[in-house]
Design a protein around this motif. Structure first.
Motif, short mmCIF file in Angstrom:
data_model
loop_
_atom_site.label_atom_id
_atom_site.label_comp_id
_atom_site.label_asym_id
_atom_site.label_seq_id
_atom_site.Cartn_x
_atom_site.Cartn_y
_atom_site.Cartn_z
N ILE A 31 36.46 39.47 43.72
CA ILE A 31 37.65 39.94 45.01
C ILE A 31 37.73 41.61 44.26
CG2 ILE A 31 40.12 40.64 46.45
CD1 ILE A 31 40.02 37.27 45.55
N GLY A 32 37.54 42.38 45.23
CA GLY A 32 37.56 43.93 44.45
C GLY A 32 36.68 43.98 43.39
N SER A 33 35.52 43.04 43.14
CA SER A 33 34.70 43.22 41.78
C SER A 33 35.40 42.51 40.74
CB SER A 33 34.15 44.40 41.47
OG SER A 33 33.63 45.67 42.78
N HIS A 34 36.33 41.36 41.16
CA HIS A 34 37.12 41.29 39.81
C HIS A 34 36.43 39.55 40.02
CE1 HIS A 34 39.09 44.11 38.02
NE2 HIS A 34 39.49 44.61 39.29
N PRO A 35 36.42 38.44 39.05
CA PRO A 35 36.01 37.61 39.57
C PRO A 35 37.27 36.37 39.28
CG PRO A 35 35.39 37.94 36.99
CD PRO A 35 35.45 39.01 37.75
N PHE A 36 38.16 35.48 40.13
CA PHE A 36 38.79 35.36 40.43
C PHE A 36 38.89 33.49 39.86
CE2 PHE A 36 40.61 38.45 41.87
CZ PHE A 36 41.91 38.21 42.70
N LEU A 37 39.80 32.86 38.58
CA LEU A 37 39.53 31.56 37.77
C LEU A 37 39.86 30.83 38.80
CD1 LEU A 37 42.89 32.00 35.35
CD2 LEU A 37 39.74 32.20 35.15
N PRO A 38 39.02 29.35 38.83
CA PRO A 38 38.95 28.74 39.19
C PRO A 38 40.25 28.09 39.98
CG PRO A 38 37.16 28.28 38.04
CD PRO A 38 37.58 29.27 37.53
N HIS A 39 40.28 28.20 41.03
CA HIS A 39 42.27 27.12 41.34
C HIS A 39 42.07 26.44 42.69
CE1 HIS A 39 41.76 31.06 43.58
NE2 HIS A 39 42.10 30.32 44.55
#
Length: 268
Positions: free
Chosen positions: A210-218
């Motif tokens: 999101i917004g070029s940021h990888p998010f942690l698995p959740h």
């Protein structure tokens, strides 16, 4: 302009899920509101004070599982932190699952910087940090629901950015299309805006950007969003809730229809 304190109420069953509340006033009466960017209209529960206002008609809306219809009333003044409106029309909810909430009708005219790590929102009517941040375009529908893009590999999905959701919800149809990004991990009981509870399958979502940021698995809840999408101007693939939102601080410039992640709180 000012700040709003965020009151975080963790979910008793789901780790990292939580509801976000703010304190405010209607007239001289103090209320605690769910802060709900996924709601077009603010709402107040029926009580001794709110029952004194005449109904102006009905407002219909849809939760994830059911629809609802509430009275419209006009109150002399409503205030949350530095945000206030006079002669403000909102809904009055009488159902057992109803709650007080602040929606986009109050937030849409302001630049709101959500500091989830500090439990506060900085509010400015004319905040334009042109140099400090690289903004993404913000899609607002006619009811001012905020949409952001979520990337799964090369596939783009539309998500409502929803502080009123304690946990992220994903359309089961998207999960079926992209099984490599979702791992089923059991079931949980979900509650929508109308207070309706339904047992839903749970998945671990990974690889979301999101917004070029990888998010942690959740963990996310899987729901068939087709019924509610049929009532929306812009169909949604996800509803981003607190357990996703709390991985970062977010700046939403609602009047200029732009947003950015200002600080990354959790990294891979």
């Amino acid at each position: 302009m000012g700040e709003i304190k965020l009151i975080i109420q963790p979910d008793a069953e789901e780790n990292e899920a939580a509801e976000v509340f703010v304190d405010g006033k209607m007239g001289s009466h103090t209320y605690r509101f769910l802060l709900d960017t996924g709601a077009a209209r603010s709402s107040i529960r029926l009580d001794d004070y709110t029952s004194t206002f005449a109904s102006l008609g009905k407002n219909s809306s849809s939760g994830v599982f059911t629809s609802m219809s509430d009275d419209l009333i006009t109150v002399p003044r409503i205030q949350v932190g530095p945000i206030f409106r006079q002669n403000f029309t909102l809904t009055r909810a009488a159902g057992s699952g109803s709650r007080n909430l602040i929606g986009m009708d109050l937030l849409k005219d302001f630049c709101c910087h959500f500091f989830f790590d500090e439990h506060r929102v900085s509010v400015d009517a004319d905040d334009a940090p042109e140099v400090a941040y690289r903004f993404e375009p913000l899609l607002l529908d006619q009811k001012f629901h905020p949409y952001v893009e979520v990337l799964f590999g090369t596939i783009q999905a539309k998500a409502v950015w929803d502080t009123g959701a304690s946990i992220t919800v994903v359309d089961i149809n998207l999960i079926n299309r992209l099984p490599d990004f979702f791992e089923e991990v059991g079931y949980s009981t979900g509650t929508d805006a109308a207070g309706t509870q339904v047992e839903t399958p749970m998945f671990i979502m990974s690889g979301a950007v999101i917004g070029s940021h990888p998010f942690l698995p959740h963990k996310v809840a899987a729901v068939d969003l087709s019924p509610v999408n049929s009532t929306l101007e812009v169909p949604m693939d996800l509803i981003l809730g607190y357990n996703t939102l709390s991985q970062a601080n977010w700046l939403f410039d609602f009047p200029r229809q732009r947003w950015t992640i200002s600080k990354w709180l959790k990294t891979l």
